[in-house]
Design a protein around this motif. Structure first.
Motif, mmCIF file in Angstrom:
data_model
loop_
_atom_site.group_PDB
_atom_site.id
_atom_site.type_symbol
_atom_site.label_atom_id
_atom_site.label_comp_id
_atom_site.label_asym_id
_atom_site.label_seq_id
_atom_site.Cartn_x
_atom_site.Cartn_y
_atom_site.Cartn_z
ATOM 1 N N MET A 1 0.853 -1.172 0.000
ATOM 2 C CA MET A 1 0.000 0.000 0.000
ATOM 3 C C MET A 1 0.890 1.222 0.000
ATOM 4 S SD MET A 1 -2.373 1.538 3.007
ATOM 5 C CE MET A 1 -3.587 0.281 2.964
ATOM 6 N N THR A 2 1.204 1.727 -1.136
ATOM 7 C CA THR A 2 1.898 3.008 -1.283
ATOM 8 C C THR A 2 3.222 3.067 -0.561
ATOM 9 O OG1 THR A 2 1.004 4.106 0.652
ATOM 10 C CG2 THR A 2 -0.346 4.160 -1.297
ATOM 11 N N GLY A 3 3.740 1.931 -0.144
ATOM 12 C CA GLY A 3 4.897 1.962 0.722
ATOM 13 C C GLY A 3 4.488 2.288 2.149
ATOM 14 N N CYS A 4 3.235 2.590 2.342
ATOM 15 C CA CYS A 4 2.702 2.890 3.669
ATOM 16 C C CYS A 4 1.840 1.729 4.116
ATOM 17 C CB CYS A 4 1.846 4.158 3.640
ATOM 18 S SG CYS A 4 2.773 5.651 3.289
ATOM 19 N N ARG A 5 1.602 1.690 5.413
ATOM 20 C CA ARG A 5 0.709 0.671 5.944
ATOM 21 C C ARG A 5 -0.237 1.327 6.936
ATOM 22 N NH1 ARG A 5 2.846 -1.071 11.049
ATOM 23 N NH2 ARG A 5 4.959 -0.268 11.313
ATOM 24 N N LEU A 6 -1.319 0.647 7.219
ATOM 25 C CA LEU A 6 -2.289 1.131 8.191
ATOM 26 C C LEU A 6 -2.133 0.346 9.478
ATOM 27 C CD1 LEU A 6 -5.525 1.495 6.019
ATOM 28 C CD2 LEU A 6 -3.837 3.240 6.589
ATOM 29 N N GLN A 7 -2.343 1.041 10.575
ATOM 30 C CA GLN A 7 -2.316 0.413 11.899
ATOM 31 C C GLN A 7 -3.511 0.954 12.673
ATOM 32 O OE1 GLN A 7 1.440 0.465 14.171
ATOM 33 N NE2 GLN A 7 0.274 1.508 15.771
ATOM 34 N N GLY A 92 1.091 11.786 -4.068
ATOM 35 C CA GLY A 92 0.422 10.590 -4.555
ATOM 36 C C GLY A 92 0.060 9.595 -3.469
ATOM 37 N N ILE A 93 0.490 9.836 -2.244
ATOM 38 C CA ILE A 93 0.217 8.896 -1.157
ATOM 39 C C ILE A 93 -1.279 8.815 -0.893
ATOM 40 C CG2 ILE A 93 0.553 8.430 1.305
ATOM 41 C CD1 ILE A 93 3.331 9.850 0.971
ATOM 42 N N GLY A 94 -1.925 9.960 -0.749
ATOM 43 C CA GLY A 94 -3.363 9.985 -0.485
ATOM 44 C C GLY A 94 -4.159 9.326 -1.596
ATOM 45 N N GLY A 95 -3.778 9.595 -2.842
ATOM 46 C CA GLY A 95 -4.484 8.986 -3.968
ATOM 47 C C GLY A 95 -4.360 7.474 -3.971
ATOM 48 N N ARG A 96 -3.172 6.977 -3.661
ATOM 49 C CA ARG A 96 -2.983 5.527 -3.627
ATOM 50 C C ARG A 96 -3.743 4.898 -2.463
ATOM 51 N NH1 ARG A 96 2.105 7.404 -5.396
ATOM 52 N NH2 ARG A 96 2.989 7.246 -3.299
ATOM 53 N N CYS A 102 -11.119 2.340 -1.898
ATOM 54 C CA CYS A 102 -12.268 2.192 -2.809
ATOM 55 C C CYS A 102 -12.297 0.812 -3.458
ATOM 56 C CB CYS A 102 -12.236 3.282 -3.879
ATOM 57 S SG CYS A 102 -12.613 4.926 -3.263
ATOM 58 N N ALA A 103 -11.137 0.294 -3.848
ATOM 59 C CA ALA A 103 -11.089 -1.028 -4.464
ATOM 60 C C ALA A 103 -11.569 -2.102 -3.498
ATOM 61 C CB ALA A 103 -9.672 -1.325 -4.947
ATOM 62 N N GLU A 104 -11.130 -2.010 -2.248
ATOM 63 C CA GLU A 104 -11.543 -2.992 -1.252
ATOM 64 C C GLU A 104 -13.044 -2.875 -0.977
ATOM 65 O OE1 GLU A 104 -12.420 -4.954 2.371
ATOM 66 O OE2 GLU A 104 -12.420 -2.779 2.236
ATOM 67 N N ALA A 105 -13.550 -1.659 -0.893
ATOM 68 C CA ALA A 105 -14.991 -1.458 -0.704
ATOM 69 C C ALA A 105 -15.759 -2.008 -1.904
ATOM 70 C CB ALA A 105 -15.306 0.023 -0.503
ATOM 71 N N ARG A 121 -9.876 22.181 -0.668
ATOM 72 C CA ARG A 121 -9.211 21.573 -1.831
ATOM 73 C C ARG A 121 -9.526 20.091 -1.939
ATOM 74 N NH1 ARG A 121 -3.345 23.484 -0.339
ATOM 75 N NH2 ARG A 121 -3.597 21.452 0.591
ATOM 76 N N ALA A 122 -10.025 19.497 -0.872
ATOM 77 C CA ALA A 122 -10.323 18.068 -0.878
ATOM 78 C C ALA A 122 -11.382 17.719 -1.922
ATOM 79 C CB ALA A 122 -10.777 17.611 0.506
ATOM 80 N N GLY A 123 -12.308 18.620 -2.192
ATOM 81 C CA GLY A 123 -13.338 18.340 -3.206
ATOM 82 C C GLY A 123 -12.724 18.005 -4.551
ATOM 83 N N ALA A 124 -11.747 18.788 -4.980
ATOM 84 C CA ALA A 124 -11.076 18.525 -6.266
ATOM 85 C C ALA A 124 -10.329 17.195 -6.228
ATOM 86 C CB ALA A 124 -10.117 19.666 -6.603
ATOM 87 N N PHE A 125 -9.708 16.878 -5.102
ATOM 88 C CA PHE A 125 -9.005 15.601 -4.943
ATOM 89 C C PHE A 125 -9.963 14.437 -5.163
ATOM 90 C CE2 PHE A 125 -8.054 12.210 -1.782
ATOM 91 C CZ PHE A 125 -6.885 11.713 -2.334
#
Length: 153
Positions: A1-7, A92-96, A102-105, A121-125
């Motif tokens: 996941m983006t080089g990041c992980r969730l905890q 690109g971290i947030g997008g990934r 979304c894919a998992e959902a 600015r989040a609306g445009a994202f």
């Protein structure tokens, strides 16, 4: 996941999550301008915490760079919070992360729904990610990503 992980976040993480949220909102020029004290904002924030629904975003080295919160209800995944510290935005971290969420959902047949403060600015994202406007209320706009949409980003 983006080089990041969730905890999974813990109640002990709340002060840091609150500070991350404030930093992210300030960078997006959305600082709360409510006539209440910081302490009452922190209490209200903490009251919304639900164990198992709030997640820290960690870099591979364990550095905490943001957090998100969601819950599934009926045929929808409600994305309630999604913040990255300013130094980690626009990379690109947030997008990934959003793509994976979304894919998992979608695999579960769930739409992803959320609200965004007017002027953020989040609306445009979210629109770039394939979300469509789905109503609103005073001060906020609602967005939806349908499980049948093409994968975002």
């Amino acid at each position: 996941m983006t080089g990041c992980r969730l905890q999974i976040a813990q109640a002990a993480d709340l002060p840091e999550l609150f500070e991350m949220r404030c930093a992210a909102l300030a960078s997006a020029s959305q600082s709360p301008s409510l006539p209440v004290s910081p302490a009452s904002l922190q209490r209200a924030f903490a009251a919304g915490f639900v164990a198992g629904e709030w997640w820290l975003v960690l870099r591979p080295d364990g550095q905490r760079i943001g957090w998100l919160a969601w819950h599934d209800q009926a045929r929808e995944r409600h994305l309630q919070h999604f913040y990255l510290l300013p130094a980690w935005q626009s990379q690109g971290i947030g997008g990934r992360l959003l793509h994976q969420l979304c894919a998992e959902a979608g695999r579960r047949g769930l739409d992803v729904v959320l609200s965004v403060l007017h002027g953020s600015r989040a609306g445009a994202f979210y629109r770039r990610a394939g979300f469509i406007q789905d109503g609103g209320a005073p001060g906020e706009t609602w967005y939806r990503f349908t499980a049948h949409s093409a994968a975002p980003l």
